[in-house]
Every structure is written in C-alpha cells, then in structure tokens.
Design a protein around this motif. Structure first.
Motif, mmCIF file in Angstrom:
data_model
loop_
_atom_site.group_PDB
_atom_site.id
_atom_site.type_symbol
_atom_site.label_atom_id
_atom_site.label_comp_id
_atom_site.label_asym_id
_atom_site.label_seq_id
_atom_site.Cartn_x
_atom_site.Cartn_y
_atom_site.Cartn_z
ATOM 1 N N ALA A 189 52.488 -44.621 30.357
ATOM 2 C CA ALA A 189 53.932 -45.408 29.735
ATOM 3 C C ALA A 189 53.462 -46.379 27.817
ATOM 4 C CB ALA A 189 55.173 -46.016 30.464
ATOM 5 N N MET A 190 52.184 -47.223 28.768
ATOM 6 C CA MET A 190 51.862 -47.663 27.562
ATOM 7 C C MET A 190 51.291 -47.273 26.614
ATOM 8 S SD MET A 190 49.083 -50.906 27.698
ATOM 9 C CE MET A 190 47.866 -50.023 27.919
ATOM 10 N N ALA A 191 50.607 -45.679 26.957
ATOM 11 C CA ALA A 191 49.937 -45.027 25.714
ATOM 12 C C ALA A 191 50.802 -43.749 25.124
ATOM 13 C CB ALA A 191 48.616 -44.785 26.522
ATOM 14 N N ALA A 192 52.160 -43.800 25.366
ATOM 15 C CA ALA A 192 52.697 -42.864 25.925
ATOM 16 C C ALA A 192 53.320 -43.121 24.244
ATOM 17 C CB ALA A 192 54.374 -42.869 26.353
ATOM 18 N N PRO A 193 53.733 -44.213 23.429
ATOM 19 C CA PRO A 193 54.301 -44.079 21.778
ATOM 20 C C PRO A 193 52.773 -43.891 21.124
ATOM 21 C CG PRO A 193 54.943 -46.200 23.048
ATOM 22 C CD PRO A 193 53.788 -45.392 24.142
ATOM 23 N N HIS A 194 51.262 -43.733 21.333
ATOM 24 C CA HIS A 194 50.572 -43.839 21.246
ATOM 25 C C HIS A 194 50.709 -42.714 20.811
ATOM 26 C CE1 HIS A 194 46.809 -44.386 19.096
ATOM 27 N NE2 HIS A 194 46.527 -44.386 19.963
ATOM 28 N N ASN A 195 50.642 -42.247 22.426
ATOM 29 C CA ASN A 195 50.319 -40.226 22.188
ATOM 30 C C ASN A 195 51.078 -40.058 21.480
ATOM 31 O OD1 ASN A 195 48.289 -41.121 23.904
ATOM 32 N ND2 ASN A 195 49.562 -41.136 25.421
ATOM 33 N N ALA A 196 52.786 -40.233 21.843
ATOM 34 C CA ALA A 196 53.630 -39.507 20.401
ATOM 35 C C ALA A 196 53.078 -39.572 18.960
ATOM 36 C CB ALA A 196 54.820 -40.010 20.602
ATOM 37 N N ALA A 197 52.091 -40.761 19.215
ATOM 38 C CA ALA A 197 52.338 -41.093 17.499
ATOM 39 C C ALA A 197 51.020 -40.451 16.567
ATOM 40 C CB ALA A 197 52.142 -42.432 16.706
ATOM 41 N N ILE A 198 50.196 -39.861 17.959
ATOM 42 C CA ILE A 198 49.433 -39.521 17.673
ATOM 43 C C ILE A 198 49.551 -37.786 17.739
ATOM 44 C CG2 ILE A 198 46.763 -38.673 18.926
ATOM 45 C CD1 ILE A 198 46.407 -41.559 19.990
ATOM 46 N N GLN A 199 50.319 -37.639 18.364
ATOM 47 C CA GLN A 199 50.775 -36.466 19.211
ATOM 48 C C GLN A 199 51.454 -35.707 17.018
ATOM 49 O OE1 GLN A 199 52.595 -35.336 21.987
ATOM 50 N NE2 GLN A 199 51.072 -35.605 23.565
ATOM 51 N N ARG A 200 52.579 -36.234 16.926
ATOM 52 C CA ARG A 200 52.981 -36.592 15.574
ATOM 53 C C ARG A 200 52.402 -36.128 14.402
ATOM 54 N NH1 ARG A 200 56.447 -40.249 17.003
ATOM 55 N NH2 ARG A 200 55.362 -42.163 16.221
ATOM 56 N N ALA A 201 51.091 -37.155 14.113
ATOM 57 C CA ALA A 201 50.052 -37.371 13.331
ATOM 58 C C ALA A 201 48.895 -36.287 13.372
ATOM 59 C CB ALA A 201 48.978 -38.297 13.993
ATOM 60 N N ALA A 202 48.401 -35.221 14.303
ATOM 61 C CA ALA A 202 48.137 -34.357 15.202
ATOM 62 C C ALA A 202 48.855 -33.010 14.235
ATOM 63 C CB ALA A 202 47.596 -33.567 16.432
ATOM 64 N N GLN A 203 50.653 -33.301 14.710
ATOM 65 C CA GLN A 203 51.314 -31.866 14.599
ATOM 66 C C GLN A 203 50.856 -32.033 12.515
ATOM 67 O OE1 GLN A 203 55.037 -32.937 16.365
ATOM 68 N NE2 GLN A 203 54.021 -32.064 18.654
ATOM 69 N N ILE A 204 51.613 -32.877 11.978
ATOM 70 C CA ILE A 204 51.036 -32.783 10.540
ATOM 71 C C ILE A 204 49.734 -32.793 10.690
ATOM 72 C CG2 ILE A 204 51.337 -34.549 8.768
ATOM 73 C CD1 ILE A 204 53.788 -36.565 10.243
ATOM 74 N N ALA A 205 49.243 -33.171 10.728
ATOM 75 C CA ALA A 205 47.962 -32.576 10.414
ATOM 76 C C ALA A 205 47.577 -31.037 10.449
ATOM 77 C CB ALA A 205 46.397 -33.252 11.303
ATOM 78 N N GLN A 206 47.978 -30.540 11.852
ATOM 79 C CA GLN A 206 47.801 -28.868 11.938
ATOM 80 C C GLN A 206 49.237 -28.256 11.292
ATOM 81 O OE1 GLN A 206 45.646 -27.609 14.547
ATOM 82 N NE2 GLN A 206 47.022 -25.336 13.171
ATOM 83 N N ALA A 207 49.683 -29.110 10.717
ATOM 84 C CA ALA A 207 51.272 -28.135 9.951
ATOM 85 C C ALA A 207 50.369 -27.983 8.180
ATOM 86 C CB ALA A 207 52.790 -28.486 10.073
ATOM 87 N N GLU A 208 50.194 -29.065 7.759
ATOM 88 C CA GLU A 208 49.138 -29.458 6.865
ATOM 89 C C GLU A 208 48.248 -28.354 6.216
ATOM 90 O OE1 GLU A 208 50.342 -33.891 5.459
ATOM 91 O OE2 GLU A 208 48.485 -33.357 5.566
ATOM 92 N N ALA A 209 47.418 -28.820 7.310
ATOM 93 C CA ALA A 209 45.916 -27.413 7.606
ATOM 94 C C ALA A 209 46.680 -26.218 7.435
ATOM 95 C CB ALA A 209 45.441 -28.086 8.752
ATOM 96 N N ASP A 210 47.669 -26.052 7.838
ATOM 97 C CA ASP A 210 47.908 -24.135 8.061
ATOM 98 C C ASP A 210 49.235 -24.101 6.777
ATOM 99 O OD1 ASP A 210 48.421 -24.101 11.071
ATOM 100 O OD2 ASP A 210 50.135 -24.510 11.655
ATOM 101 N N GLN A 211 49.297 -24.789 5.854
ATOM 102 C CA GLN A 211 50.279 -25.044 4.669
ATOM 103 C C GLN A 211 49.000 -24.681 3.734
ATOM 104 O OE1 GLN A 211 52.465 -27.939 3.487
ATOM 105 N NE2 GLN A 211 53.003 -26.965 1.632
ATOM 106 N N ALA A 212 48.316 -25.490 4.025
ATOM 107 C CA ALA A 212 46.392 -25.007 3.499
ATOM 108 C C ALA A 212 46.360 -23.337 3.577
ATOM 109 C CB ALA A 212 45.720 -26.561 3.605
ATOM 110 N N SER A 213 46.318 -23.621 4.359
ATOM 111 C CA SER A 213 45.632 -21.964 4.996
ATOM 112 C C SER A 213 46.033 -21.100 4.230
ATOM 113 C CB SER A 213 45.061 -21.825 6.486
ATOM 114 O OG SER A 213 44.802 -21.012 6.534
ATOM 115 N N ALA A 214 48.081 -21.193 4.797
ATOM 116 C CA ALA A 214 48.463 -20.318 3.912
ATOM 117 C C ALA A 214 48.221 -20.319 2.526
ATOM 118 C CB ALA A 214 49.519 -20.500 4.677
ATOM 119 N N GLU A 215 48.619 -21.469 1.487
ATOM 120 C CA GLU A 215 48.120 -21.473 0.378
ATOM 121 C C GLU A 215 46.811 -20.794 0.074
ATOM 122 O OE1 GLU A 215 51.013 -25.466 -0.370
ATOM 123 O OE2 GLU A 215 48.951 -25.167 -1.137
ATOM 124 N N ALA A 216 45.800 -21.275 0.504
ATOM 125 C CA ALA A 216 44.661 -20.148 -0.112
ATOM 126 C C ALA A 216 44.418 -18.948 0.958
ATOM 127 C CB ALA A 216 43.899 -21.485 1.397
#
Length: 405
Positions: A189-216
């Motif tokens: 539970a203590m790590a949940a917010p951090h995990n969620a933030a990490i997951q959000r960051a990972a999802q954002i990074a994945q979305a940006e990577a997908d967008q970059a891949s699609a643009e490329a």
C-alpha cells in the motif's frame, strides 16, 4: 527469535598433507594461523599459545601441540522477524560477511573461543546480528527501513562491531536482502502511489513511444510513397526519351530520303530556271534585238526623208531653186552625218555589236548619197539663172530632227 545458519569452513587433504613433516617443522596455509601450545610463549606473556602466520616453525614432537585456525572469509545468514516503530511486523533477511581478524589479539580471541568448533563462528555471528537488527528496526519506521536500507545496515554494523571484536571477528559487509511485511500489505500500500505514478509514467512513455513509432512509420510510408512517385516520374521520363529516340530513329530513314528528293527537285528547278533564262536571252538576241535595230533604221530613214522633203518644199516656196539645191547639196552631207551620228548615239541594241551598227550607218550614208545624186540631177534639169540672191536658208545645221531610236 531469529535463526542463524552456519557455513562450514573449507578444508582439503592437500593442506593436511602439507602440515605433515618428518622432522617437526610445520607450515600453515596462507589463510590459516598456526597455534603452538605446550611451551613458553616467547615475547608475549598474555597469549596462551604461540601464533604463527605466513611462515613455518619447528614444533618439538611430544612437547608441543599444533592447531590451525582458519583466517578465510565466512558468511552468516539472518532471517529475523522484527517490529518497527509503528508496531508493524517485518521479516528482514540479511547476509553478513566476516572473518577472524589478522592481528594476534583477534587470532588469540577467536582461537580461544572457536578453535575446537570453528563452525560456531557463523552461528554466534548470526545471533549477534539478529539481536542488533531487532533493536535497530524497532527504532525506525517502515518507510525509513524500505527507503533507507543502507542506513539500517550501517547502524546494525556499528552496534555489533564491538561485540564481534571481542570474539576476534571482523565484519566485511552486511547486506539487507529483503524486507517482508508477512502479507500485511503495508509495504504494497505504501508503494501503491509510487507504483501508480510509475505505471502512469510508464503508460505515458509507452503512449509517446507508440505515437513516435506511428509517426515514424507514417513518415517512412510517406517517404516510400514519395520515392515511388519519383521513381515513376523518372521511369516515365526515361520511357518518353526512349520512345522519342526510337521514333526519331524510325523517321531518320524516310526523312533522309525526303531530304534527298527535295535536293534533287531544287537542283532540277534551278536547272530549269537557268534554261529558261538562257532561252530568253536567245530570243532577245535572235528576235527582239534585230527587230529593234530594224525599227531604229526605219525611223532614221523616215526622219531623213522627211527633212529632205521639207528642204525641197522650202526651196520651192522661195522660188530660189538653185540656191535651195545648192544649200541642200551643202547641207545634205551634214544631215546624213548627223543622222548617222544620231543613230550611233541612239540607245538601240544592234545585233552583231559595232559591226551591225556600222552596217546601218553605212546604209544610211549610202541612201543619203543617193538622195544627193537625185537632187543634183533635178538641179541640172531645172536650173535657170537666179533672179535674186537667196537669203540665208532658214534651215540650219541645228534645225534638223535628229534620228533617235
């Protein structure tokens, strides 16, 4: 109560063989200390036995006793259930690396405690560290323990270093391997917010990577389409050039033939024009020029006759025939010469050039002389004395009609 698991010291038959001597001279292994007892310890009254490290020593049989203490590295694992400052139970697992100290005091302390059972060094070390681990964990929160593992390890080392030194052991390292809340879910539970933030960051990074891949990928497709278009344009250009070259090659033969025929026609046309010009010159020389010469001759003769008749008429009118005839006789050669001169100055082309013109002039002179002879004959037949002197004739050499063409 924590548990400690001991690790046995390595031994080998070869080291035992090396320790066997024929004359009582014993040599310890590089990671061993040789303890010689049974005699007076030279130089150290406090040590109960003689310590030899790194070299050999003579051991008198039956009077001395030799034992070997390992100086190699050993380890002890600790798995202890601890309670934090927040009364939350945690299971902490750690690994301790230790050994017997290299100084004589540490070797003597360790020899006195563990020489008969050296495996007890790991057991005792685990128990010492388990006690200090419980104490240190009880003074920290879960967040501090989770986020500051090195601080926990340092405090445990500092707390146990004095006790380890008393038994002749030194600590090389303490590694906290895991911290478990025993399925309470607190750490998760203590790590949940951090995990969620990490997951959000990972999802954002994945979305940006997908967008970059699609643009490329789209950029790559656009480039491929552009290359395909350029290739098609170049191919069409080359095909047009090839078709044009083939058409020009196909037309080269007929064009050359047409050019040759045109040159032949031009040559024939020029020849026909020259033939026409030659024929025209021949017609002018054979027909026109003689006709013009004959016409000029007729006009000159007519002019001479007309002037002669005019003179005769003037003489008859003045009733002075003799004077008139004389005047005619005197003027007639001059008239004929002027007529011939006028004929020669006329702009008439006479066939045969100068010879033709001479013939015309000679003919004119001849006719003039015939007129002169006729006039003389007339004068002879009709002459009579003159009644009065004849006035100067009205006809002057310049009052004639020059023959012109």
């Amino acid at each position: 109560m924590g548990t400690a698991r001991s690790t046995s010291f390595p031994g080998s038959i070869l080291s035992t063989i090396r320790r066997v001597t024929m004359f009582g001279y014993r040599v310890p292994a590089p990671d061993e200390a040789m303890l010689i007892s049974g005699g007076k310890n030279g130089g150290s009254d406090e040590a109960p036995f003689r310590v030899v490290v790194g070299h050999g020593a003579f051991v008198m049989p039956f009077f001395r006793k030799v034992r070997f203490l390992t100086l190699s590295m050993a380890e002890a694992e600790v798995s202890e259930a601890c309670v934090t400052k927040q009364a939350i139970a945690l299971n902490v697992r750690a690994v301790i690396a230790f050994k017997v100290g290299n100084d004589i005091e540490s070797i003597v302390n360790a020899g006195q405690r563990f020489l008969s059972d050296q495996a007890q060094m790991s057991v005792l070390t685990g128990r010492i560290f388990a006690g200090h681990l419980r104490s240190i964990v009880g003074s920290m929160t879960v967040e501090e323990i989770v986020t500051e593992r090195q601080k926990l390890a340092t405090e445990v080392l500092d707390g146990s270093a004095a006790e380890m030194a008393k038994i002749g052991l030194t600590i090389d390292s303490l590694q906290i391997q895991s911290i478990d809340d025993m399925k309470l879910g607190y750490i998760a539970a203590m790590a949940a917010p951090h995990n969620a933030a990490i997951q959000r960051a990972a999802q954002i990074a994945q979305a940006e990577a997908d967008q970059a891949s699609a643009e490329a990928q789209q950029a790559s497709q656009r480039k491929q389409a552009e290359y395909a278009r350029q290739t098609a344009v170049v191919q069409a250009t080359y095909k047009a050039e090839v078709d044009r070259a083939q058409a020009e090659a196909a037309q080269a033969g007929p064009l050359a033939q047409a050019t040759a025929q045109r040159d032949v026609i031009n040559a024939r046309t020029e020849l026909a024009q020259r033939e026409a010009e030659l024929r025209q010159q021949q017609l002018v020389a054979e027909i026109v020029k003689p006709a013009e010469a004959e016409a000029a001759k007729v006009r000159v003769m007519a002019a001479a006759n007309a002037q002669a008749m005019e003179i005769q008429a003037a003489a008859a009118a003045s009733n002075n025939r003799v004077a008139l005839d004389r005047l005619i006789i005197e003027q007639l050669p001059q008239i004929v010469r002027e007529a011939a001169l006028g004929l020669s100055g006329a702009k008439v082309t006479i066939l045969n050039g100068a010879d033709g013109l001479g013939d015309v002039a000679a003919g004119l002179v001849g006719q003039g002389m015939a007129i002169l002879e006729s006039v003389k004959a007339g004068i002879a037949s009709t002459s009579k004395p003159a009644e009065a002197p004849l006035a100067p004739a009205a006809i002057t050499p310049n009052n004639h009609h020059p023959a012109t063409a």
